[in-house]
Enzyme design. Sequence first.
Site, PDB file in Angstrom:
ATOM      1  N   MET A 115     -12.168   4.783  -1.158  1.00  0.00           N
ATOM      2  CA  MET A 115     -12.498   5.172  -0.132  1.00  0.00           C
ATOM      3  C   MET A 115     -13.025   6.688  -0.671  1.00  0.00           C
ATOM      4  O   MET A 115     -12.474   7.920  -0.193  1.00  0.00           O
ATOM      5  CB  MET A 115     -11.721   4.523   0.613  1.00  0.00           C
ATOM      6  CG  MET A 115     -11.456   3.481   0.982  1.00  0.00           C
ATOM      7  SD  MET A 115      -9.562   3.413   2.464  1.00  0.00           S
ATOM      8  CE  MET A 115      -8.456   3.519   0.609  1.00  0.00           C
TER       9      MET A 115
ATOM     10  N   MET B 285     -11.956  -5.181   4.742  1.00  0.00           N
ATOM     11  CA  MET B 285     -11.361  -4.869   5.332  1.00  0.00           C
ATOM     12  C   MET B 285     -10.806  -5.548   6.175  1.00  0.00           C
ATOM     13  O   MET B 285     -11.555  -6.213   6.753  1.00  0.00           O
ATOM     14  CB  MET B 285     -11.443  -2.660   5.390  1.00  0.00           C
ATOM     15  CG  MET B 285     -11.663  -2.321   4.272  1.00  0.00           C
ATOM     16  SD  MET B 285     -10.421  -2.219   3.754  1.00  0.00           S
ATOM     17  CE  MET B 285      -9.780  -0.886   4.756  1.00  0.00           C
TER      18      MET B 285
ATOM     19  N   ASP C   6      -4.308   3.650  -2.090  1.00  0.00           N
ATOM     20  CA  ASP C   6      -5.369   4.627  -1.770  1.00  0.00           C
ATOM     21  C   ASP C   6      -5.607   5.497  -1.706  1.00  0.00           C
ATOM     22  O   ASP C   6      -5.456   6.481  -1.749  1.00  0.00           O
ATOM     23  CB  ASP C   6      -5.091   3.542  -0.298  1.00  0.00           C
ATOM     24  CG  ASP C   6      -5.114   2.851   0.246  1.00  0.00           C
ATOM     25  OD1 ASP C   6      -5.923   2.187   0.335  1.00  0.00           O
ATOM     26  OD2 ASP C   6      -3.693   2.134   0.789  1.00  0.00           O
TER      27      ASP C   6
ATOM     28  N   MET D 292      -8.742   8.339  -1.036  1.00  0.00           N
ATOM     29  CA  MET D 292      -9.345   8.587  -0.266  1.00  0.00           C
ATOM     30  C   MET D 292      -9.445  10.374  -0.319  1.00  0.00           C
ATOM     31  O   MET D 292      -9.075  11.182  -0.430  1.00  0.00           O
ATOM     32  CB  MET D 292      -8.463   9.250   1.875  1.00  0.00           C
ATOM     33  CG  MET D 292      -7.783   7.450   1.814  1.00  0.00           C
ATOM     34  SD  MET D 292      -7.118   7.597   3.639  1.00  0.00           S
ATOM     35  CE  MET D 292      -7.003   5.827   3.561  1.00  0.00           C
TER      36      MET D 292
ATOM     37  N   HIS E 262      -8.547   1.442  -5.061  1.00  0.00           N
ATOM     38  CA  HIS E 262      -9.060   1.450  -3.786  1.00  0.00           C
ATOM     39  C   HIS E 262      -9.796   2.541  -3.034  1.00  0.00           C
ATOM     40  O   HIS E 262      -9.599   4.271  -2.096  1.00  0.00           O
ATOM     41  CB  HIS E 262      -8.113   0.505  -2.046  1.00  0.00           C
ATOM     42  CG  HIS E 262      -9.486   0.574  -1.012  1.00  0.00           C
ATOM     43  ND1 HIS E 262      -8.722   0.040  -0.044  1.00  0.00           N
ATOM     44  CD2 HIS E 262      -9.619   0.501  -1.482  1.00  0.00           C
ATOM     45  CE1 HIS E 262      -9.207   0.457   1.472  1.00  0.00           C
ATOM     46  NE2 HIS E 262     -10.816   0.823   0.472  1.00  0.00           N
TER      47      HIS E 262
ATOM     48  N   SER F 200       1.191  -1.272   0.674  1.00  0.00           N
ATOM     49  CA  SER F 200      -0.067  -0.393  -0.139  1.00  0.00           C
ATOM     50  C   SER F 200       0.911   0.999  -0.532  1.00  0.00           C
ATOM     51  O   SER F 200       1.812   1.462   1.169  1.00  0.00           O
ATOM     52  CB  SER F 200      -0.728   0.092   0.588  1.00  0.00           C
ATOM     53  OG  SER F 200      -1.459   1.424   1.718  1.00  0.00           O
TER      54      SER F 200
ATOM     55  N   HIS G 128      -0.528  -1.480  -4.848  1.00  0.00           N
ATOM     56  CA  HIS G 128      -2.040  -1.010  -3.693  1.00  0.00           C
ATOM     57  C   HIS G 128      -2.371   0.887  -3.617  1.00  0.00           C
ATOM     58  O   HIS G 128      -1.693   1.209  -3.030  1.00  0.00           O
ATOM     59  CB  HIS G 128      -2.764  -1.667  -2.900  1.00  0.00           C
ATOM     60  CG  HIS G 128      -3.405  -1.576  -2.256  1.00  0.00           C
ATOM     61  ND1 HIS G 128      -4.859  -2.146  -2.103  1.00  0.00           N
ATOM     62  CD2 HIS G 128      -4.175  -0.269  -0.822  1.00  0.00           C
ATOM     63  CE1 HIS G 128      -5.755  -1.947  -1.846  1.00  0.00           C
ATOM     64  NE2 HIS G 128      -5.220  -1.171  -0.941  1.00  0.00           N
TER      65      HIS G 128
ATOM     66  N   ASP H   2      -7.027  -6.426   3.288  1.00  0.00           N
ATOM     67  CA  ASP H   2      -6.506  -4.521   3.740  1.00  0.00           C
ATOM     68  C   ASP H   2      -6.495  -4.359   5.364  1.00  0.00           C
ATOM     69  O   ASP H   2      -7.268  -4.051   5.463  1.00  0.00           O
ATOM     70  CB  ASP H   2      -7.356  -4.360   2.759  1.00  0.00           C
ATOM     71  CG  ASP H   2      -6.063  -3.152   2.964  1.00  0.00           C
ATOM     72  OD1 ASP H   2      -5.407  -2.413   3.169  1.00  0.00           O
ATOM     73  OD2 ASP H   2      -6.502  -1.471   1.722  1.00  0.00           O
TER      74      ASP H   2
HETATM   75  C1  DX5 Z   1      -6.858   2.056   4.999  1.00  0.00           C
HETATM   76  C2  DX5 Z   1      -5.735   1.706   3.666  1.00  0.00           C
HETATM   77  C3  DX5 Z   1      -5.043   0.171   3.839  1.00  0.00           C
HETATM   78  C4  DX5 Z   1      -3.856   1.069   4.340  1.00  0.00           C
HETATM   79  C5  DX5 Z   1      -3.096  -0.283   5.093  1.00  0.00           C
HETATM   80  O1  DX5 Z   1      -7.561   2.148   4.525  1.00  0.00           O
HETATM   81  O2  DX5 Z   1      -6.821   1.001   2.526  1.00  0.00           O
HETATM   82  O3  DX5 Z   1      -4.888   0.403   2.201  1.00  0.00           O
HETATM   83  O4  DX5 Z   1      -3.046   1.338   3.821  1.00  0.00           O
HETATM   84  O5  DX5 Z   1      -1.537  -0.069   5.414  1.00  0.00           O
HETATM   85  P1  DX5 Z   1      -1.175  -1.202   6.606  1.00  0.00           P
HETATM   86  O6  DX5 Z   1      -0.586  -2.472   5.961  1.00  0.00           O
HETATM   87  O7  DX5 Z   1       0.015  -0.731   7.895  1.00  0.00           O
HETATM   88  O8  DX5 Z   1      -2.274  -1.794   7.761  1.00  0.00           O
HETATM   89 ZN    ZN Z   2      -6.124  -0.122   0.868  1.00  0.00          ZN
END
Ligand code: DX5
Ligand code: ZN
Length: 214
Positions: free
Chosen positions: A66, A135, A33, A35, A64, A6, A31, A173
Amino acid sequence: MKIAPSLLSCDFSVMGQEIERMDKAGADWMHLDIMDGHFVPNITFGAPVIKCVRKYTDKPFDVHLMITDPLKYIDDFADSGADIITFHIECDSDIDKTIEKIKSRGIKAGLVIKPKTPAEAVFEYLDKIDLVLVMTVEPGFGGQSFMADMMPKVKAIRDEANRRGLDITIEADGGIGEATIAQCADAGVDVCVAGTAVFRAEDAAKAIAALQKY
Ligand code: DX5
Ligand code: ZN
């Protein structure tokens, strides 16, 4: 086990090099993320950034989302070079329309469920999607503790897919590292996201290889 580092845990000032570093370290997917500060209480980056860093690897970009209204932004993320787009079943967009939109762009589509959402929520969409992301932390931040009680949900989704003869990829994840990945493997997870465990490791290649053994 396939490992998707990630990028949330990378050094954003050199994100392209960080992707290159993960590529060389043996990562299977990248990956990313996304947000929006609305669906989750944190803001990261958007499609223009993905477009800029796309050239640093040929490995699949696992995006991903969010965000509250993913349907509105599918074209942007498709244009940026995403190979897989996952979005939350708890979002405000029409789920069927969003899946169709992603697939119309030739991209793999996946649904994500937050810890409080039951596995059964995705059952009605299983024959339309390629992937389910379970998740194992509340979405929003890296570095949280793995929720082992999500593993029965992975099993339930795998059982339902098998019962219907569907070849679904299951991804997990949040909080995944050497201490927790065995539980994911046992439950039937195919791809694990790992942020902190890979980026904080002294030797990323070693860390990824250790996780891929499961
Ligand atoms: C959280 C993200 C994850 C996160 C994982 O909202 O979707 O992808 O970055 O990070 P770790 O492995 O540190 O939990
Ligand atoms: Zn993620």
